[in-house]
Design a protein around this motif. Structure first.
Motif, mmCIF file in Angstrom:
data_model
loop_
_atom_site.group_PDB
_atom_site.id
_atom_site.type_symbol
_atom_site.label_atom_id
_atom_site.label_comp_id
_atom_site.label_asym_id
_atom_site.label_seq_id
_atom_site.Cartn_x
_atom_site.Cartn_y
_atom_site.Cartn_z
ATOM 1 N N TRP A 61 -5.758 7.840 -0.634
ATOM 2 C CA TRP A 61 -5.959 6.205 -0.866
ATOM 3 C C TRP A 61 -5.927 5.938 -2.381
ATOM 4 N N HIS A 79 -1.411 6.638 -2.432
ATOM 5 C CA HIS A 79 -1.018 5.251 -2.284
ATOM 6 C C HIS A 79 -1.241 4.064 -3.164
ATOM 7 N N GLY A 101 -1.877 14.934 15.759
ATOM 8 C CA GLY A 101 -1.575 14.100 14.647
ATOM 9 C C GLY A 101 -0.847 14.840 13.559
ATOM 10 N N GLN A 140 3.899 8.091 5.158
ATOM 11 C CA GLN A 140 2.322 7.649 4.638
ATOM 12 C C GLN A 140 1.229 7.169 5.871
ATOM 13 N N LYS A 141 1.921 6.428 6.995
ATOM 14 C CA LYS A 141 1.228 5.706 7.709
ATOM 15 C C LYS A 141 0.238 6.787 8.605
ATOM 16 N N THR A 142 1.291 7.760 9.109
ATOM 17 C CA THR A 142 0.561 8.821 9.807
ATOM 18 C C THR A 142 -0.528 9.601 9.047
ATOM 19 N N LYS A 190 -2.352 8.656 6.337
ATOM 20 C CA LYS A 190 -3.263 7.816 6.207
ATOM 21 C C LYS A 190 -4.220 7.740 7.264
ATOM 22 N N PHE A 191 -3.616 7.375 8.586
ATOM 23 C CA PHE A 191 -4.374 7.505 9.847
ATOM 24 C C PHE A 191 -5.305 8.489 9.978
ATOM 25 N N PHE A 192 -4.586 9.804 9.928
ATOM 26 C CA PHE A 192 -5.438 11.051 10.449
ATOM 27 C C PHE A 192 -6.153 11.475 9.276
ATOM 28 N N GLN A 193 -5.923 11.465 8.201
ATOM 29 C CA GLN A 193 -6.611 11.805 7.092
ATOM 30 C C GLN A 193 -8.029 11.068 6.986
ATOM 31 N N THR A 194 -7.899 9.648 7.278
ATOM 32 C CA THR A 194 -8.984 8.592 7.097
ATOM 33 C C THR A 194 -10.033 9.206 8.540
ATOM 34 N N PHE A 195 -9.284 9.026 9.495
ATOM 35 C CA PHE A 195 -9.987 9.636 10.985
ATOM 36 C C PHE A 195 -10.992 10.829 10.583
#
Ligand SMILES: CCCCCCCCCCCCC/C=C/C(=O)SCCNC(=O)CCNC(=O)[C@H](O)C(C)(C)COP(=O)(O)OP(=O)(O)OC[C@H]1O[C@@H](n2cnc3c(N)ncnc32)[C@H](O)[C@@H]1OP(=O)(O)O
Length: 249
Positions: free
Chosen positions: A114, A118, A47, A73-75, A77-82
């Protein structure tokens, strides 16, 4: 002077003891946890690598950092939230990291992603955003590949070296990027009153996001040195073999 262990010229005895250590570690972890962590670390390395490639490509094509955040941003947000799972890993005891250390590290990142970058669109093109994005990306590629190769018992020395040296520069760079970004957000937050609750209201509570951001910035002063010194202790332990007795958090 670099020790033989540090310059990668350690002999067979040390390799054998590292091997024994790795086998012991896998036994302690259990098969399921090892499989899960290997999958998690490979996914996270991939990621953050995707993110790095996207950032380099964006900059080479556009020649500016403006629009970079929006494009990745999408990538991000996904990996940092994961990465919230890292707190879970500590809580259930499959990694030995302190919940407090991992909690501060991960929650400050989630907060930056976030509730700052964001949510506050006018700051997305600030240079400081690039600063923390680059610091996070290089750190995470190194960190997750370090964990992956360690679990697979094939840790190249340069990854171990990078894991416990890059942070010396990248941590202050990342923190500077984060603080400058929050600072840049202050006028907008003050003007719009976003995320704030004013009195009077039926719950009789008030909350001012502007002051919350100021308090968050101030909290870096006691918290960041703790993370930094924790990493310096880890560095001494892993690269120089020092036995470190950690104080309870
Ligand atoms: C609500 C608002 C809150 C706001 C709060 C604001 C205050 C914030 C102040 C501080 C802000 C910091 C912001 C951060 C910025 C950046 O990140 S900038 C970029 C540079 N960053 C770094 O270099 C990060 C360095 N930090 C870390 O590496 C970690 O996050 C850590 C948790 C701080 C330290 O990790 P730790 O686990 O203690 O050390 P390690 O040596 O890596 O590992 C110890 C052992 O654990 C095993 N392990 C850990 N995770 C895994 C895993 N995923 N898979 C497998 N194994 C894992 C690891 O192998 C080690 O095992 P042993 O070898 O058996 O010891």
């Amino acid at each position: 002077m670099a020790s033989s262990e540090e310059d990668g010229t350690n002999g067979g005895a040390s390799e054998a003891s590292e091997e024994r250590e790795a086998v012991g570690k896998r036994r302690r972890l259990g098969l399921l946890a090892t499989i899960w962590l290997t999958f998690y670390n490979i996914a996270m390395t991939a990621g953050w690598l995707v993110l790095a490639i996207a950032m380099v490509r964006f900059y080479m094509e556009k020649g500016t950092h403006k629009g970079l955040y929006k494009s990745i941003q999408k990538t991000l947000k996904f990996f940092q939230t994961f990465a919230l799972l890292e707190i879970v890993h500590c809580l259930i005891g499959i990694v030995p990291t302190s919940v407090l250390v991992a909690g501060v590290q991960v929650s400050s990142r989630i907060f930056m992603v976030w509730l700052v970058t964001h949510s506050i669109k006018p700051i997305q093109n600030e240079e400081s955003v690039v600063l923390f994005l680059v610091a996070w990306t290089v750190t995470e590629i190194t960190r997750y590949s370090f964990y992956t190769f360690s679990l697979l018992d094939h840790l190249p020395y340069f990854i171990k070296w990078a894991r416990y040296n890059f942070f010396i520069i990248l941590y202050p760079v990342g923190v500077a990027g984060e603080l400058l970004t929050i600072y840049a957000a202050l006028p907008y937050v003050k003007k719009t009153g976003m995320f704030s609750i004013r009195l009077p209201n039926k719950y009789n509570v008030s909350f001012d996001y502007y002051y919350f951001l100021l308090i968050t910035m101030a909290s870096y002063i006691p918290l960041f040195p703790q993370l930094y010194f924790h990493m310096l202790r880890q560095r001494r332990k892993v690269l120089h073999g020092e036995v470190i007795v950690e104080k309870d958090d």
